[in-house]
Design a protein around this motif. Structure first.
Motif, PDB file in Angstrom:
ATOM      1  N   GLY A 110       0.965  -1.253  -0.038  1.00  0.00           N
ATOM      2  CA  GLY A 110       0.164   0.162   0.169  1.00  0.00           C
ATOM      3  C   GLY A 110       0.701   0.952  -0.125  1.00  0.00           C
ATOM      4  N   GLU A 111       2.017   1.079  -0.188  1.00  0.00           N
ATOM      5  CA  GLU A 111       2.770   2.552  -0.352  1.00  0.00           C
ATOM      6  C   GLU A 111       2.951   3.199  -1.354  1.00  0.00           C
ATOM      7  OE1 GLU A 111       7.092   1.932   0.069  1.00  0.00           O
ATOM      8  OE2 GLU A 111       6.716   0.263   1.272  1.00  0.00           O
ATOM      9  N   THR A 112       2.146   2.635  -2.797  1.00  0.00           N
ATOM     10  CA  THR A 112       2.072   3.418  -4.138  1.00  0.00           C
ATOM     11  C   THR A 112       0.297   2.651  -4.782  1.00  0.00           C
ATOM     12  OG1 THR A 112       3.378   1.732  -5.361  1.00  0.00           O
ATOM     13  CG2 THR A 112       4.282   3.723  -4.660  1.00  0.00           C
ATOM     14  N   GLN A 113      -0.848   3.648  -5.113  1.00  0.00           N
ATOM     15  CA  GLN A 113      -1.484   3.394  -5.908  1.00  0.00           C
ATOM     16  C   GLN A 113      -3.245   2.720  -5.044  1.00  0.00           C
ATOM     17  OE1 GLN A 113      -0.925   1.293  -9.525  1.00  0.00           O
ATOM     18  NE2 GLN A 113       1.585   2.622 -10.098  1.00  0.00           N
ATOM     19  N   ILE A 114      -2.563   2.177  -4.181  1.00  0.00           N
ATOM     20  CA  ILE A 114      -4.054   1.489  -3.417  1.00  0.00           C
ATOM     21  C   ILE A 114      -3.601   1.120  -1.837  1.00  0.00           C
ATOM     22  CG2 ILE A 114      -4.858  -0.195  -6.196  1.00  0.00           C
ATOM     23  CD1 ILE A 114      -2.332  -2.381  -4.954  1.00  0.00           C
ATOM     24  N   PRO A 115      -4.709   0.779  -1.603  1.00  0.00           N
ATOM     25  CA  PRO A 115      -4.819   0.752   0.416  1.00  0.00           C
ATOM     26  C   PRO A 115      -3.847  -0.611  -0.520  1.00  0.00           C
ATOM     27  CG  PRO A 115      -6.694   1.285  -1.111  1.00  0.00           C
ATOM     28  CD  PRO A 115      -6.214   0.907  -2.049  1.00  0.00           C
ATOM     29  N   ALA A 116      -3.517   0.033   1.951  1.00  0.00           N
ATOM     30  CA  ALA A 116      -2.295  -1.569   2.052  1.00  0.00           C
ATOM     31  C   ALA A 116      -3.269  -2.558   1.821  1.00  0.00           C
ATOM     32  CB  ALA A 116      -1.734  -0.877   3.535  1.00  0.00           C
ATOM     33  N   GLY A 117      -2.490  -4.140   1.980  1.00  0.00           N
ATOM     34  CA  GLY A 117      -3.848  -5.225   2.606  1.00  0.00           C
ATOM     35  C   GLY A 117      -4.611  -5.612   1.335  1.00  0.00           C
ATOM     36  N   THR A 118      -4.348  -4.692   0.026  1.00  0.00           N
ATOM     37  CA  THR A 118      -5.777  -4.868  -0.831  1.00  0.00           C
ATOM     38  C   THR A 118      -4.988  -6.260  -2.061  1.00  0.00           C
ATOM     39  OG1 THR A 118      -5.803  -3.025  -1.105  1.00  0.00           O
ATOM     40  CG2 THR A 118      -6.422  -4.337  -3.442  1.00  0.00           C
ATOM     41  N   LEU A 119      -5.743  -7.259  -2.246  1.00  0.00           N
ATOM     42  CA  LEU A 119      -5.092  -8.476  -2.520  1.00  0.00           C
ATOM     43  C   LEU A 119      -5.337  -8.237  -4.105  1.00  0.00           C
ATOM     44  CD1 LEU A 119      -7.625 -10.630  -1.058  1.00  0.00           C
ATOM     45  CD2 LEU A 119      -4.918 -11.299  -1.007  1.00  0.00           C
ATOM     46  N   THR A 120      -4.325  -8.251  -5.295  1.00  0.00           N
ATOM     47  CA  THR A 120      -3.319  -8.031  -5.860  1.00  0.00           C
ATOM     48  C   THR A 120      -3.811  -8.926  -6.660  1.00  0.00           C
ATOM     49  OG1 THR A 120      -0.737  -7.470  -5.066  1.00  0.00           O
ATOM     50  CG2 THR A 120      -2.749  -5.942  -5.087  1.00  0.00           C
ATOM     51  N   ALA A 121      -2.535 -10.155  -6.482  1.00  0.00           N
ATOM     52  CA  ALA A 121      -2.446 -11.196  -7.479  1.00  0.00           C
ATOM     53  C   ALA A 121      -2.167 -12.126  -6.609  1.00  0.00           C
ATOM     54  CB  ALA A 121      -0.710 -10.935  -7.638  1.00  0.00           C
ATOM     55  N   VAL A 122      -2.245 -13.347  -7.645  1.00  0.00           N
ATOM     56  CA  VAL A 122      -2.438 -14.719  -7.491  1.00  0.00           C
ATOM     57  C   VAL A 122      -1.044 -15.455  -8.303  1.00  0.00           C
ATOM     58  CG1 VAL A 122      -3.472 -17.763  -7.323  1.00  0.00           C
ATOM     59  CG2 VAL A 122      -4.420 -15.773  -6.040  1.00  0.00           C
ATOM     60  N   GLY A 123      -0.392 -16.341  -7.225  1.00  0.00           N
ATOM     61  CA  GLY A 123       0.851 -16.727  -8.322  1.00  0.00           C
ATOM     62  C   GLY A 123       0.966 -18.312  -7.584  1.00  0.00           C
ATOM     63  N   ILE A 124       0.480 -19.614  -9.069  1.00  0.00           N
ATOM     64  CA  ILE A 124       0.582 -20.857  -8.946  1.00  0.00           C
ATOM     65  C   ILE A 124       2.144 -21.961  -9.593  1.00  0.00           C
ATOM     66  CG2 ILE A 124      -1.079 -22.732  -9.499  1.00  0.00           C
ATOM     67  CD1 ILE A 124      -3.253 -21.236  -9.619  1.00  0.00           C
ATOM     68  N   GLY A 125       2.676 -22.409  -8.944  1.00  0.00           N
ATOM     69  CA  GLY A 125       3.356 -23.196  -9.437  1.00  0.00           C
ATOM     70  C   GLY A 125       4.743 -22.552  -9.446  1.00  0.00           C
ATOM     71  N   PRO A 126       6.111 -22.768 -10.284  1.00  0.00           N
ATOM     72  CA  PRO A 126       5.481 -23.953 -10.765  1.00  0.00           C
ATOM     73  C   PRO A 126       5.276 -25.136 -10.609  1.00  0.00           C
ATOM     74  CG  PRO A 126       7.956 -23.743 -10.529  1.00  0.00           C
ATOM     75  CD  PRO A 126       7.320 -22.486 -10.310  1.00  0.00           C
ATOM     76  N   TRP A 127       5.041 -25.647 -11.582  1.00  0.00           N
ATOM     77  CA  TRP A 127       3.730 -27.263 -11.753  1.00  0.00           C
ATOM     78  C   TRP A 127       3.490 -27.706 -12.503  1.00  0.00           C
ATOM     79  CZ3 TRP A 127       4.504 -29.224  -6.635  1.00  0.00           C
ATOM     80  CH2 TRP A 127       3.511 -30.265  -6.592  1.00  0.00           C
ATOM     81  N   LYS A 128       3.196 -29.096 -12.450  1.00  0.00           N
ATOM     82  CA  LYS A 128       2.396 -29.553 -14.109  1.00  0.00           C
ATOM     83  C   LYS A 128       1.896 -28.581 -14.750  1.00  0.00           C
ATOM     84  CE  LYS A 128       3.199 -34.714 -12.287  1.00  0.00           C
ATOM     85  NZ  LYS A 128       2.405 -35.803 -12.159  1.00  0.00           N
ATOM     86  N   ALA A 129       1.673 -28.582 -15.735  1.00  0.00           N
ATOM     87  CA  ALA A 129       0.674 -27.690 -16.651  1.00  0.00           C
ATOM     88  C   ALA A 129      -0.708 -28.136 -16.562  1.00  0.00           C
ATOM     89  CB  ALA A 129       1.761 -27.500 -17.856  1.00  0.00           C
ATOM     90  N   GLY A 130      -0.962 -29.438 -16.818  1.00  0.00           N
ATOM     91  CA  GLY A 130      -1.876 -29.765 -17.393  1.00  0.00           C
ATOM     92  C   GLY A 130      -2.182 -29.969 -15.863  1.00  0.00           C
ATOM     93  N   GLU A 131      -2.651 -29.483 -14.255  1.00  0.00           N
ATOM     94  CA  GLU A 131      -2.940 -29.440 -13.421  1.00  0.00           C
ATOM     95  C   GLU A 131      -3.150 -27.448 -12.836  1.00  0.00           C
ATOM     96  OE1 GLU A 131      -1.374 -31.465  -9.944  1.00  0.00           O
ATOM     97  OE2 GLU A 131      -0.767 -33.290 -10.935  1.00  0.00           O
ATOM     98  N   ILE A 132      -2.345 -27.249 -13.935  1.00  0.00           N
ATOM     99  CA  ILE A 132      -2.281 -25.691 -13.595  1.00  0.00           C
ATOM    100  C   ILE A 132      -3.343 -25.344 -14.942  1.00  0.00           C
ATOM    101  CG2 ILE A 132      -1.271 -23.626 -13.947  1.00  0.00           C
ATOM    102  CD1 ILE A 132       1.265 -24.563 -12.832  1.00  0.00           C
ATOM    103  N   ASP A 133      -3.639 -25.488 -15.836  1.00  0.00           N
ATOM    104  CA  ASP A 133      -4.717 -25.408 -16.387  1.00  0.00           C
ATOM    105  C   ASP A 133      -6.097 -26.023 -16.454  1.00  0.00           C
ATOM    106  OD1 ASP A 133      -2.927 -24.493 -18.971  1.00  0.00           O
ATOM    107  OD2 ASP A 133      -2.514 -26.300 -19.520  1.00  0.00           O
ATOM    108  N   GLU A 134      -5.841 -26.969 -15.304  1.00  0.00           N
ATOM    109  CA  GLU A 134      -7.509 -27.118 -14.959  1.00  0.00           C
ATOM    110  C   GLU A 134      -7.985 -26.300 -14.235  1.00  0.00           C
ATOM    111  OE1 GLU A 134      -7.734 -31.147 -12.312  1.00  0.00           O
ATOM    112  OE2 GLU A 134      -6.248 -31.972 -13.949  1.00  0.00           O
ATOM    113  N   ILE A 135      -7.381 -25.945 -13.486  1.00  0.00           N
ATOM    114  CA  ILE A 135      -7.484 -24.415 -12.278  1.00  0.00           C
ATOM    115  C   ILE A 135      -8.192 -22.981 -13.500  1.00  0.00           C
ATOM    116  CG2 ILE A 135      -6.826 -23.410 -10.361  1.00  0.00           C
ATOM    117  CD1 ILE A 135      -5.154 -26.061  -9.721  1.00  0.00           C
TER     118      ILE A 135
END
Lengths: 142, 142
Positions: A110-135
């Motif tokens: 929250g130092e720039t642009q948006i309020p502190a604590g805002t959810l901005t992103a999710v990261g998954i893996g590296p993992w098997k591509a097929g299992e990521i694609d499913e989601i």
């Protein structure tokens, strides 16, 4: 020792070692999902995406070192996707968690642009591509 | 053991441990520099930035684990900057290398948007913010 094991495998399977690994373990990738409803600028998107990427990579190393290193060998394939808002982002996070994939979510400091604590992103893996694609198959590319 | 060392330090310096670390080691950050002359889309920028971020982080861990972990403790501060082209990008890379900072450059695999082998990004640190600023001070925010 590893070199010898590689040679043996290559002789047995009549194939290049990297190919064997890909066939046996599938291909690997990492997914980075960013919210598009916050009006984040390009620099902010990159910073939040990099947060998610590093954290998810660390989770992946904890969960399955072989997958993480195979992904690096393959050239660190990444896919960058968009979520319309917090709800869509968290649905993806929960699905990935339920399926046992290494996953992380990022809250902005929250130092720039948006309020502190805002959810901005999710990261998954590296993992098997097929299992990521499913989601992530319903998400569009950023 | 670590907890005891923390307690001792806090008593000696009459300060919170995190504050002591900041004062003694300075603040830390990571710089991600991306080329803006390639017409990369947002998703591509995020992917290349994440590559640079992970690789530079790995270099930093090799070079100085304490700095890397202090940066994580501080919340992984990142700055995302722009370079006008390959030459400007590589000047930054060389300067960082000469100064002994952990640094990496990224060549695109060329599967999408731009030719294989194109230089797209540089990552520096996490390292002392002041030493990164010295090298990047002429660059604008992305």
């Amino acid at each position: 020792m590893i070199k010898r094991a590689k040679n043996v495998l290559e002789r047995v399977f009549h194939r290049d070692f990297e190919q064997i690994i890909r066939e046996k373990m599938g291909e690997f990738k990492q997914a980075i999902i960013l919210r598009t409803d916050l009006g984040m600028g390009k620099g902010k998107l990159v910073a939040q995406g990099a947060h998610a990427s590093i954290h998810a990579f660390q989770r992946a190393v904890e969960k399955n070192k072989e997958f993480a290193y195979a992904w690096e060998e393959e050239g660190c394939r990444k896919i960058v996707l968009r979520a319309a808002g917090e709800k869509e982002l968290m649905v993806i996070y929960e699905k990935a968690k339920q399926n046992g994939l290494p996953v992380t979510y990022i809250r902005d400091a929250g130092e720039t642009q948006i309020p502190a604590g805002t959810l901005t992103a999710v990261g998954i893996g590296p993992w098997k591509a097929g299992e990521i694609d499913e989601i992530t198959r319903d998400l569009k590319l950023l």
